[in-house]
Design an enzyme around this catalytic site. Structure first.
Site, short mmCIF file in Angstrom:
data_model
loop_
_atom_site.label_atom_id
_atom_site.label_comp_id
_atom_site.label_asym_id
_atom_site.label_seq_id
_atom_site.Cartn_x
_atom_site.Cartn_y
_atom_site.Cartn_z
N ASP A 15 0.71 -1.16 0.04
CA ASP A 15 0.07 -0.10 0.13
C ASP A 15 0.78 1.34 0.12
O ASP A 15 1.92 1.40 0.75
CB ASP A 15 -1.02 0.12 1.41
CG ASP A 15 -2.01 0.79 1.31
OD1 ASP A 15 -2.43 1.46 0.03
OD2 ASP A 15 -2.29 1.53 2.52
N HIS A 47 -9.47 4.51 -1.55
CA HIS A 47 -8.57 4.36 -0.46
C HIS A 47 -9.46 5.31 0.61
O HIS A 47 -10.26 5.75 0.33
CB HIS A 47 -7.43 5.19 -0.86
CG HIS A 47 -6.32 4.36 -1.76
ND1 HIS A 47 -5.24 4.55 -1.27
CD2 HIS A 47 -6.59 3.41 -2.36
CE1 HIS A 47 -4.44 3.48 -2.17
NE2 HIS A 47 -5.18 2.90 -2.71
#
Length: 386
Positions: free
Chosen positions: A98, A228
């Site tokens: 990530d 996100h």
């Protein structure tokens, strides 16, 4: 079940119209718990290690200053934990980086065994973002590793990702970005926000996702959109933490109904971190308050001291430092008090993640996802010229 690239999961969400949650982990116990709860629901699992989470797993308590070597060691450690936890699982498992910030961080994750990576060039001008993302795609696809890019800027703070303001994704640029970079999926900015302070009653601009997907379909380009900053920040968890001595303020997440509503619009991967942090913190506070004698335990009492000294803190990496070594290495733990902390961690993950597996609709789809190896995926990319 083997650990596989992300691409087959993306194709399943695109075909069947559901979304996978992608859950950040920072310890071996969290990785174990994420896999266990996905196994229970027969859902494929996406575990995420943030760039700086790899530094923490590499032994850096001050993970914000982690080196590439720290990240390389951390990536190996988290992959060892995932392989161990998934050895007897019957579900596909993905390990995703990530917010990789540069090629060195990407390479460290891939060297450690990650099967999917995200390169975040969203703060760069469009042409520079394209160039950086394309460089990562070339390197990763040669090894069968899936790549996620980002277009548009989210506000908020998460590790070393921070911005005071948002810049919404321009749907008209999405096709160009996919075509020029070859990414498999794209994180968009459409109203979500990093961190726990997302604002009250957030309304997502689903028209951005709809327009982006319509453009992709019109051009015949495969692409899945990623959300996100999508933690729901359950208010009951915040309230319980504060009732146990915490001081969390201005904490509001993305309403679950808003997230469910964007799944048919092309959102196939939904990133969640804060919910896990809250659930784990609530459980550990509850443990110490319910068992006050443990507040002076030789093995875990220092954890309580840090929690009390920083009552506003809910990132477990901030207060687990005194016991981090066995938690990041996955070593066998014999101390009963530390085992209690591990149980608190796992049960918190089960609660936060299990709720969202059901909400996002991935229950029961594990058997429909082919177990593609990295070598097979690399060959697919090669034949497709991406």
């Amino acid at each position: 079940m083997p650990i596989i690239p992300l691409r087959p999961l993306l194709e399943a969400t695109h075909r069947f119209g559901f979304a996978h949650g992608a859950f950040n982990v920072n310890t071996a116990a969290q990785a174990q718990a994420v896999i266990d709860i996905h196994q229970l629901f027969r859902s494929a699992a996406i575990l995420q290690g943030a760039d700086l989470a790899n530094a923490f797993m590499g032994g850096r308590a001050d993970f914000m200053n982690g080196t590439v070597e720290d990240k390389r060691l951390g990536a190996r450690r988290i992959m060892d934990a995932v392989r161990s936890a998934g050895a007897d699982a019957s579900i596909p498992i993905v390990m995703h980086l990530d917010h990789g910030r540069d090629l060195a961080s990407i390479q460290a994750a891939i060297a450690g065994g990650y099967t999917s990576v995200m390169i975040d060039g969203s703060s760069l001008p469009f042409a520079d973002n394209v160039a950086l993302t394309r460089e990562v795609v070339r390197a990763a696809h040669q090894q069968g590793v899936t790549v996620e890019g980002e277009l548009g800027v989210l506000a908020g703070v998460e590790d070393n990702v921070f911005s005071d303001t948002s810049t919404y994704t321009n749907p008209m640029k999405v096709c160009e970005f996919f075509r020029k970079t070859g990414v498999d999926c794209l994180a968009i900015s459409y109203g979500t926000k990093h961190g726990a302070a997302k604002g009250k009653n957030v309304k997502l601009r689903r028209e951005i996702a709809i327009a982006a997907m319509e453009n992709l379909r019109h051009e015949g380009i495969f692409g899945v959109l990623v959300s996100h900053g999508s933690s729901t920040v359950p208010q009951y968890m915040v309230d319980e933490i504060n009732a146990l001595g915490g001081r969390i303020t201005n904490a509001h997440g993305i309403p679950l109904d808003e997230l469910r509503a964007v799944i048919p619009c092309g959102i196939g991967k939904i990133n969640v971190d804060t919910d896990i942090r809250l659930a784990v913190t609530r459980n550990i506070r509850e443990y110490f308050v319910s068992h006050p004698e443990k507040q002076t335990s030789p093995s875990v009492g220092a954890v309580w001291e840090l929690m009390e000294a920083h009552a506003e803190q809910f990132d477990p990496r901030g207060y687990l430092v005194p016991v981090m070594e066995p938690l990041i290495t996955g070593a066998d733990i014999a101390d009963p008090d530390l085992l209690d902390i591990v149980r608190c961690i796992k049960s918190g993950v089960h609660e936060a993640v299990g709720t969202l597996i059901v909400a996002f609709g991935s229950v029961g789809y594990a058997g429909r996802i082919p177990c593609v190896t990295l070598e097979q995926m690399a060959e697919r990319y090669r034949k497709a010229g991406i």
